[in-house]
Every structure is written in structure tokens, then in C-alpha cells.
Design a protein around this motif. Structure first.
Motif, PDB file in Angstrom:
ATOM      1  N   VAL A 151       7.649   2.966   7.946  1.00 22.45           N
ATOM      2  CA  VAL A 151       7.328   1.652   8.504  1.00 22.45           C
ATOM      3  C   VAL A 151       7.399   0.546   7.458  1.00 22.45           C
ATOM      4  O   VAL A 151       7.990  -0.502   7.685  1.00 22.45           O
ATOM      5  N   VAL A 152       6.783   0.790   6.297  1.00 26.41           N
ATOM      6  CA  VAL A 152       6.744  -0.216   5.241  1.00 26.41           C
ATOM      7  C   VAL A 152       8.058  -0.193   4.465  1.00 26.41           C
ATOM      8  O   VAL A 152       8.581   0.882   4.155  1.00 26.41           O
ATOM      9  N   LYS A 153       8.588  -1.363   4.157  1.00 27.33           N
ATOM     10  CA  LYS A 153       9.835  -1.463   3.400  1.00 27.33           C
ATOM     11  C   LYS A 153       9.711  -0.728   2.075  1.00 27.33           C
ATOM     12  O   LYS A 153       8.786  -0.972   1.297  1.00 27.33           O
ATOM     13  N   GLN A 154      10.637   0.191   1.815  1.00 27.21           N
ATOM     14  CA  GLN A 154      10.592   1.008   0.609  1.00 27.21           C
ATOM     15  C   GLN A 154      11.490   0.410  -0.479  1.00 27.21           C
ATOM     16  O   GLN A 154      12.662   0.137  -0.244  1.00 27.21           O
ATOM     17  N   VAL A 155      10.894   0.181  -1.645  1.00 23.17           N
ATOM     18  CA  VAL A 155      11.634  -0.368  -2.777  1.00 23.17           C
ATOM     19  C   VAL A 155      11.326   0.463  -4.015  1.00 23.17           C
ATOM     20  O   VAL A 155      10.392   1.264  -4.035  1.00 23.17           O
ATOM     21  N   GLU A 156      12.134   0.257  -5.068  1.00 21.62           N
ATOM     22  CA  GLU A 156      11.980   1.059  -6.280  1.00 21.62           C
ATOM     23  C   GLU A 156      10.618   0.851  -6.927  1.00 21.62           C
ATOM     24  O   GLU A 156       9.975   1.779  -7.383  1.00 21.62           O
ATOM     25  N   TYR A 157      10.164  -0.405  -6.965  1.00 22.86           N
ATOM     26  CA  TYR A 157       8.867  -0.721  -7.553  1.00 22.86           C
ATOM     27  C   TYR A 157       8.001  -1.369  -6.483  1.00 22.86           C
ATOM     28  O   TYR A 157       7.939  -2.588  -6.366  1.00 22.86           O
ATOM     29  N   PRO A 158       7.335  -0.548  -5.648  1.00 23.04           N
ATOM     30  CA  PRO A 158       6.589  -1.077  -4.499  1.00 23.04           C
ATOM     31  C   PRO A 158       5.379  -1.904  -4.930  1.00 23.04           C
ATOM     32  O   PRO A 158       4.746  -1.633  -5.949  1.00 23.04           O
ATOM     33  N   LEU A 159       5.092  -2.925  -4.138  1.00 22.72           N
ATOM     34  CA  LEU A 159       3.897  -3.714  -4.360  1.00 22.72           C
ATOM     35  C   LEU A 159       2.685  -2.953  -3.842  1.00 22.72           C
ATOM     36  O   LEU A 159       2.775  -2.124  -2.928  1.00 22.72           O
ATOM     37  N   LEU A 160       1.527  -3.254  -4.403  1.00 23.34           N
ATOM     38  CA  LEU A 160       0.280  -2.624  -3.973  1.00 23.34           C
ATOM     39  C   LEU A 160       0.018  -2.906  -2.497  1.00 23.34           C
ATOM     40  O   LEU A 160      -0.549  -2.066  -1.786  1.00 23.34           O
ATOM     41  N   SER A 161       0.452  -4.072  -2.011  1.00 23.34           N
ATOM     42  CA  SER A 161       0.212  -4.456  -0.623  1.00 23.34           C
ATOM     43  C   SER A 161       0.762  -3.429   0.358  1.00 23.34           C
ATOM     44  O   SER A 161       0.154  -3.152   1.394  1.00 23.34           O
ATOM     45  N   GLY A 162       1.926  -2.844   0.032  1.00 24.32           N
ATOM     46  CA  GLY A 162       2.518  -1.843   0.921  1.00 24.32           C
ATOM     47  C   GLY A 162       1.699  -0.577   1.020  1.00 24.32           C
ATOM     48  O   GLY A 162       1.707   0.116   2.041  1.00 24.32           O
ATOM     49  N   LEU A 163       0.959  -0.271  -0.048  1.00 23.96           N
ATOM     50  CA  LEU A 163       0.090   0.908  -0.030  1.00 23.96           C
ATOM     51  C   LEU A 163      -1.169   0.640   0.793  1.00 23.96           C
ATOM     52  O   LEU A 163      -1.776   1.568   1.339  1.00 23.96           O
ATOM     53  N   LEU A 164      -1.580  -0.628   0.873  1.00 22.84           N
ATOM     54  CA  LEU A 164      -2.764  -0.980   1.670  1.00 22.84           C
ATOM     55  C   LEU A 164      -2.469  -0.955   3.171  1.00 22.84           C
ATOM     56  O   LEU A 164      -3.362  -0.721   3.990  1.00 22.84           O
ATOM     57  N   TYR A 165      -1.215  -1.194   3.522  1.00 23.10           N
ATOM     58  CA  TYR A 165      -0.807  -1.367   4.918  1.00 23.10           C
ATOM     59  C   TYR A 165      -1.305  -0.251   5.857  1.00 23.10           C
ATOM     60  O   TYR A 165      -1.931  -0.537   6.885  1.00 23.10           O
ATOM     61  N   PRO A 166      -1.054   1.048   5.551  1.00 23.96           N
ATOM     62  CA  PRO A 166      -1.498   2.095   6.481  1.00 23.96           C
ATOM     63  C   PRO A 166      -3.011   2.112   6.689  1.00 23.96           C
ATOM     64  O   PRO A 166      -3.484   2.376   7.798  1.00 23.96           O
ATOM     65  N   GLY A 167      -3.765   1.830   5.623  1.00 20.84           N
ATOM     66  CA  GLY A 167      -5.222   1.825   5.739  1.00 20.84           C
ATOM     67  C   GLY A 167      -5.717   0.737   6.666  1.00 20.84           C
ATOM     68  O   GLY A 167      -6.634   0.940   7.472  1.00 20.84           O
ATOM     69  N   LEU A 168      -5.101  -0.436   6.574  1.00 21.38           N
ATOM     70  CA  LEU A 168      -5.502  -1.526   7.455  1.00 21.38           C
ATOM     71  C   LEU A 168      -5.178  -1.201   8.909  1.00 21.38           C
ATOM     72  O   LEU A 168      -5.966  -1.493   9.815  1.00 21.38           O
ATOM     73  N   GLN A 169      -4.019  -0.586   9.137  1.00 28.36           N
ATOM     74  CA  GLN A 169      -3.666  -0.227  10.513  1.00 28.36           C
ATOM     75  C   GLN A 169      -4.626   0.820  11.062  1.00 28.36           C
ATOM     76  O   GLN A 169      -4.964   0.798  12.250  1.00 28.36           O
ATOM     77  N   ALA A 170      -5.081   1.722  10.202  1.00 27.43           N
ATOM     78  CA  ALA A 170      -6.071   2.716  10.641  1.00 27.43           C
ATOM     79  C   ALA A 170      -7.385   2.039  11.005  1.00 27.43           C
ATOM     80  O   ALA A 170      -7.996   2.332  12.041  1.00 27.43           O
ATOM     81  N   LEU A 171      -7.839   1.115  10.155  1.00 25.29           N
ATOM     82  CA  LEU A 171      -9.105   0.430  10.416  1.00 25.29           C
ATOM     83  C   LEU A 171      -9.048  -0.419  11.678  1.00 25.29           C
ATOM     84  O   LEU A 171     -10.081  -0.633  12.337  1.00 25.29           O
ATOM     85  N   ASP A 172      -7.864  -0.912  12.036  1.00 25.36           N
ATOM     86  CA  ASP A 172      -7.735  -1.710  13.261  1.00 25.36           C
ATOM     87  C   ASP A 172      -8.239  -0.940  14.476  1.00 25.36           C
ATOM     88  O   ASP A 172      -8.800  -1.527  15.407  1.00 25.36           O
ATOM     89  N   GLU A 173      -8.041   0.371  14.479  1.00 27.02           N
ATOM     90  CA  GLU A 173      -8.488   1.190  15.617  1.00 27.02           C
ATOM     91  C   GLU A 173      -9.992   1.064  15.812  1.00 27.02           C
ATOM     92  O   GLU A 173     -10.485   0.982  16.939  1.00 27.02           O
ATOM     93  N   GLU A 174     -10.737   1.052  14.718  1.00 26.12           N
ATOM     94  CA  GLU A 174     -12.195   0.944  14.793  1.00 26.12           C
ATOM     95  C   GLU A 174     -12.625  -0.466  15.173  1.00 26.12           C
ATOM     96  O   GLU A 174     -13.495  -0.659  16.018  1.00 26.12           O
ATOM     97  N   TYR A 175     -11.990  -1.461  14.554  1.00 25.98           N
ATOM     98  CA  TYR A 175     -12.436  -2.839  14.767  1.00 25.98           C
ATOM     99  C   TYR A 175     -11.989  -3.402  16.106  1.00 25.98           C
ATOM    100  O   TYR A 175     -12.571  -4.371  16.597  1.00 25.98           O
ATOM    101  N   LEU A 176     -10.979  -2.813  16.710  1.00 24.43           N
ATOM    102  CA  LEU A 176     -10.573  -3.214  18.058  1.00 24.43           C
ATOM    103  C   LEU A 176     -11.247  -2.349  19.124  1.00 24.43           C
ATOM    104  O   LEU A 176     -11.010  -2.539  20.322  1.00 24.43           O
ATOM    105  N   LYS A 177     -12.066  -1.397  18.678  1.00 27.41           N
ATOM    106  CA  LYS A 177     -12.869  -0.547  19.574  1.00 27.41           C
ATOM    107  C   LYS A 177     -12.017   0.123  20.651  1.00 27.41           C
ATOM    108  O   LYS A 177     -12.348   0.131  21.837  1.00 27.41           O
ATOM    109  N   CYS A 178     -10.898   0.707  20.221  1.00 24.43           N
ATOM    110  CA  CYS A 178      -9.998   1.340  21.174  1.00 24.43           C
ATOM    111  C   CYS A 178     -10.216   2.852  21.202  1.00 24.43           C
ATOM    112  O   CYS A 178     -10.804   3.436  20.288  1.00 24.43           O
ATOM    113  N   ASP A 179      -9.732   3.478  22.276  1.00 26.44           N
ATOM    114  CA  ASP A 179      -9.697   4.947  22.361  1.00 26.44           C
ATOM    115  C   ASP A 179      -8.370   5.474  21.841  1.00 26.44           C
ATOM    116  O   ASP A 179      -8.294   6.604  21.364  1.00 26.44           O
ATOM    117  N   ALA A 180      -7.326   4.648  21.976  1.00 24.56           N
ATOM    118  CA  ALA A 180      -5.978   5.105  21.633  1.00 24.56           C
ATOM    119  C   ALA A 180      -5.166   3.966  21.045  1.00 24.56           C
ATOM    120  O   ALA A 180      -5.344   2.799  21.411  1.00 24.56           O
TER     121      ALA A 180
END
Length: 527
Positions: A151-180
Motif C-alpha cells: 500500500v505504502v510507496k516503496q523507496v530505497e530510503y523510506p521515510l519514517l512516515s511510511g512506517l507509521l502508516y499501518p499503525g494509524l490505519q489499525a488505530l482507526d478501527e478503534e477510534y471509529l468504533k467499527c466492527d469491520a
């Protein structure tokens, strides 16, 4: 609406999906109440016709009585290698909201049953930020990189922001109070990442619903950054015809066929009971056809009793039928203005006239240039050339790059030390009077070549940060092919305007924070 059984609801929710994680949990919830689902979209490139695939599933979710939240993931768009510059983030979020609401209206989805949320409305809160820090204390770099690989654009020297991306998407599930959470199968690694790490923070594991990836018109994944692979939602009927005429549609091939996939995942899911896929043909070509099921259509194409030209003609009719309400919506002057401001390199005169966006223009776009902020850590006179400097420049790599620059007659040596410059990093290395040069310091020069100076990089930039062209996204070439003269073609449109702002075809060169790159020299070429 008549009462629907949990079994029927589940059937509607899961039809046409490629995979479901948490099937038993879904069954259990549906026995008690309706499902709460969220779908998120990062506000980067322009939405295209493939977005009708998730839209048609959202229609299914509503038919099954689900509570649906649509997330405009603006912060994610910025974190994904700055696909949306900070200066354009708000505009692109507004564009996404307008165009997706128009899409849903086009397929008869009532907007009053949906909840629309912008990511930064809650992702900048104290609680969410603290959870990001908590998550970063338990997630390994390996797992974060693996989760975002598709999903995240892959480059030779990735920015830290790209590593944060999956964690934020995971947390969205909790903060949006969804089942799925619902998304494409390309997000599977992020979904399994969420299942692994949310419980580590004391949050429950969610259900994950995955759509198959729809092939593009040229075969392969349909992408916003590949013009030939997709039809824009504001394309004119003539543009739709032209793109479909070029679309890959090999006789009898049902495996990598974007047209058949669109019919299956969008059109048949939207047809009312008794409605079929109509194909108009001249009597001498066998007359009109109507397929009441997708399987019948696929079989006819596989057996080559249905010609690719007839399939294309029918798909063209249905796509234009879907797009016409959206085109009319965007005849509104305010929405036209919004579209042009959010995507400056796109359309310039509403729907009737398009800015040059031919395949060659896209292929040779400025996204192919790897321009980075560099800091000069060492500056010396070239031992064998009075007009050259031998520089060591930090461009965010473990070792500074050796760059030879012809600035000795224009810029004092002492002013080069510790200076921030813009460096083109993907030229083929070359030797200049015996010293290898692995980049080019971008400079402005007047027509007489009596004044030459490096373009000005804002002082708060850091070495290695990418400099991009407003409205363009995509992976830079690992190395520009000198035989194809890509740099020479792109450089011809790289200049400063009358205000001394660096532009490529009137689109600004921007830092990651959305600041413009400037020069003291106006109306000059950059090279």
C-alpha cells in the motif's frame, strides 16, 4: 423495508468479496445487531471508475442494514511518501468528498445513511497521538515495513512516515468504533497487522472484508498514477471511447480483463431484479444480446461468441451512464475551481477541454526526477579545473554524495559550505576531470549565462527530503536513461516564473511542507 434474516444479510455483505477475516465473529454479531463497517480512502490521486467497485459494496452494506462510515484519510495521504503535499491536502480532501458523494448518488445510495469523517478530525487528538506512541513501542520496524509493502510507496530510503502508516490505519478501527474494516485485498497485510497489534493495546480484533483488485484497462492494477490504466470520473464521453478503444481485451481471455471485472463487480451488483447486461449489435452481427447473469456473459466471451468490440461498446454505454450525473454535478463553477486547484496538472477548462495528458506526457512527467534537499558538508576547488567545485553533499544517505558543480566562477567557495541545495540524484554518474559526480546541483541562470546560482531551499528543510512538482506523484526512476534523454526533455520546462518561483509547466516545486522553491533570478531556466 422487509426484515432480512442474519443469513441473508451476511450473504449480501460478503458477495463478490475475495476474502473475509473474522467470519465467525461476523456471524455472531449479526445474530444480535447490524454490523458497523468503515471504509477509508487516502486523498491522493484523483478517484477513477474503479472506485465504483467499493461504492457498489457500500451499497450492499447499506442493503444489509449496516452502519457505514467513510473515512477521508487525509493524514494517511501525506504520510504515504507525501503523495498529497501538505499545501494541497485540504483541497484534495474536499475534492474526494464531493466526487465520492456524487458517485454514491449516481448509483442510488442515500447519503443520509452514511457517516463521513475526515482523518485529521480525530487523528491529531491527545488520545490518538498517545496511542500512536504506545503502538510504536511494541511494533517492530520489520512488521511495520511488511504491513505497508502493498500500500505504502516503496523507496530505497523510506521515510519514517511510511512506517507509521499501518499503525494509524489499525488505530482507526478503534477510534471509529467499527466492527469491520473494508478494503482491497492489497491491504491484507495491514489488516493482519491490526489483528496482531490492536490487542496489545487492549483493543479488540476486528473483522476484515476484502475486495479483489480490479485490473486496469491496460491489464494489471488500475492506478491513479497510470493514465492509460483508468478512466477519470470527469472524463468526457469522447475520452471514455478513446480509452476503451485502447483497452486490453484479448478475445477469449477472461483472466486479466478489466472490462469484465468492472461488469462483474460494479454493473451486475447495481442491476435491479430482472435487469440484465444489454449489448446492442447490428442484425448482420447477430443482433442484440442480454445477459441476465455474469457467468453467462463470461462464458460467451470465453467461447468467443461475444466479440471484444461489442463488449467495449456496451461497457462504454454503462460507464457514461454512471459518469453523466457526476459530470453534471461538476459543471458547478465552484466544483470546477476545486478540481483545478486540488489537481493543478489536470483539466484546465472544465470538461470540454483537457490539458495535454497524453501517454507520452504522463510517461515523461516530472515525478521521474529524484530531486532531494542536500546539505553541502564539504566544498573544495576541483584540483584540475578552475571553474569546478568538488562537493560532498548529504542527501539523506549513509554516505555523502560526491557532486562536481560548475559554480566556481559564480558562487564564493565559503558560501557553499553547509549550504542547502536541491540535488538531482538519479542521473547516471559521470566523471568530470577525473572526479566521479553522482548528482547535479540545480541552479538558475540567465540567458547570457553571466549569473548562475543554486535555487533556494527553505532553511527549515532537512537533508534527504524530497522536492516534488505540485500535482504529480509516482516513483522516480532509479536512474534516468541518458539514451532516452528524459532529463533533457523535462528540463526544457523547468524554470523560474516572473516571481522567482521554481516551476515545471507552471506547477510549483514544493518541499514536503508545501513550501515553494525560489530563486533570486526570475524568468530563468533551471538546470
Amino acid at each position: 423495508m422487509a426484515q432480512i434474516s442474519p443469513e441473508v444479510k451476511k450473504s449480501i455483505i460478503t458477495r463478490n468479496l475475495q476474502e473475509v477475516l473474522g467470519d465467525d465473529k461476523m456471524t455472531s454479531i449479526l445474530k444480535e445487531r447490524d454490523l458497523r463497517i468503515y471504509w477509508g480512502t487516502a486523498t491522493t490521486g484523483k478517484p477513477h471508475v474503479a472506485y465504483f467497485v467499493p461504492m457498489s459494496k457500500i451499497a450492499d452494506f447499506l442493503k444489509a442494514g449496516c452502519e457505514v462510515t467513510i473515512l477521508f484519510a487525509d493524514l494517511h495521504a501525506y504520510l504515504d511518501n507525501m503523495k498529497a503535499p501538505w499545501s494541497l491536502l485540504e483541497l484534495r480532501t474536499k475534492y474526494y468528498e464531493a466526487v465520492i458523494k456524487a458517485m454514491l448518488t449516481s448509483i442510488g445510495v442515500p447519503l443520509d445513511k452514511l457517516k463521513f469523517v475526515q482523518g485529521t478530525q480525530y487523528q491529531l487528538s491527545k488520545e490518538y497521538t498517545l496511542d500512536v506512541y504506545k503502538l510504536s513501542s511494541v511494533v517492530t520496524q520489520h512488521d511495520a515495513k511488511k504491513a505497508g509493502a502493498e500500500v505504502v510507496k516503496q523507496v530505497e530510503y523510506p521515510l519514517l512516515s511510511g512506517l507509521l502508516y499501518p499503525g494509524l490505519q489499525a488505530l482507526d478501527e478503534e477510534y471509529l468504533k467499527c466492527d469491520a474494516q473494508f478494503g482491497g485485498v492489497d491491504q491484507r497485510k495491514i489488516f493482519t497487522f491490526a489483528e496482531k497489534y490492536l490487542p496489545a493495546l487492549g483493543y479488540e480484533k476486528r473483522i476484515h472484508l476484502m475486495n479483489p483488485m480490479v485490473p486496469g484497462l491496460a491489464g494489471g492494477k488500475m492506478s491513479s498514477s497510470e493514465e492509460d490504466s483508468k478512466i477519470d470520473l470527469l472524463d468526457t464521453p469522447a475520452a471514455v471511447k478513446k480509452k476503451l478503444k485502447r483497452a486490453f481485451c484479448e478475445p477469449g481471455n477472461i483472466q486479466d480483463n478489466g472490462l469484465l471485472s468492472f461488469v462483474k463487480h460494479v454493473l451486475f451488483s447495481l442491476f435491479k431484479e430482472g435487469e440484465g447486461f444489454q449489448i446492442s449489435r447490428k442484425p448482420e452481427n447477430g443482433g442484440d444480446l442480454c445477459f441476465n447473469t455474469y457467468d453467462d456473459l463470461e462464458k460467451a466471451f470465453a467461447e468467443q461468441s461475444l466479440h471484444p468490440g461489442d463488449l467495449k461498446s456496451a461497457v462504454e454505454f454503462y460507464i457514461n451512464k454512471l459518469l453523466e450525473p457526476i459530470r453534471k454535478e461538476f459543471e458547478n463553477p465552484e466544483l470546477k475551481k476545486l478540481s483545478e486547484a486540488a489537481y493543478p496538472s489536470g483539466k484546465t477548462n472544465g470538461l470540454a477541454k483537457q490539458k495535454s495528458n497524453t501517454p507520452a506526457d504522463v510517461e515523461d512527467g516530472p515525478h521521474r526526477l529524484d530531486i532531494r534537499v542536500g546539505k553541502v558538508v564539504e566544498a573544495k576547488k576541483h584540483p584540475d579545473a578552475d571553474t569546478l567545485y568538488a562537493l560532498q553533499i548529504d542527501v539523506g544517505e549513509p554516505v555523502p554524495r560526491s557532486v562536481v558543480s560548475g559554480l566556481a566562477n559564480f558562487v564564493p567557495l565559503e558560501s557553499m559550505q553547509d549550504r542547502l541545495v536541491a540535488v538531482l540524484c538519479n542521473l547516471k554518474p559521470s566523471k568530470m576531470r577525473g572526479i566521479e559526480s553522482k548528482g547535479m546541483v540545480l541552479c538558475t541562470s540567465n540567458t547570457e549565462h553571466t549569473e548562475v546560482e543554486p535555487i533556494l531551499v527553505p532553511e527549515d528543510c532537512s537533508a534527504g527530503e524530497k522536492i516534488t512538482v505540485e500535482g504529480y506523484s509516482g516513483n522516480p526512476d532509479e536512474q534516468l536513461n541518458p539514451k532516452k534523454k528524459i532529463w533533457e526533455k523535462l528540463q526544457a520546462d523547468l524554470k523560474t516564473n516572473s516571481d522567482g518561483e521554481a516551476v515545471w509547466k507552471d506547477n510549483f516545486l514544493l518541499t514536503p511542507n508545501g513550501q515553494k522553491i525560489l530563486s533570486r533570478l526570475a524568468n530563468c531556466s533551471i538546470k
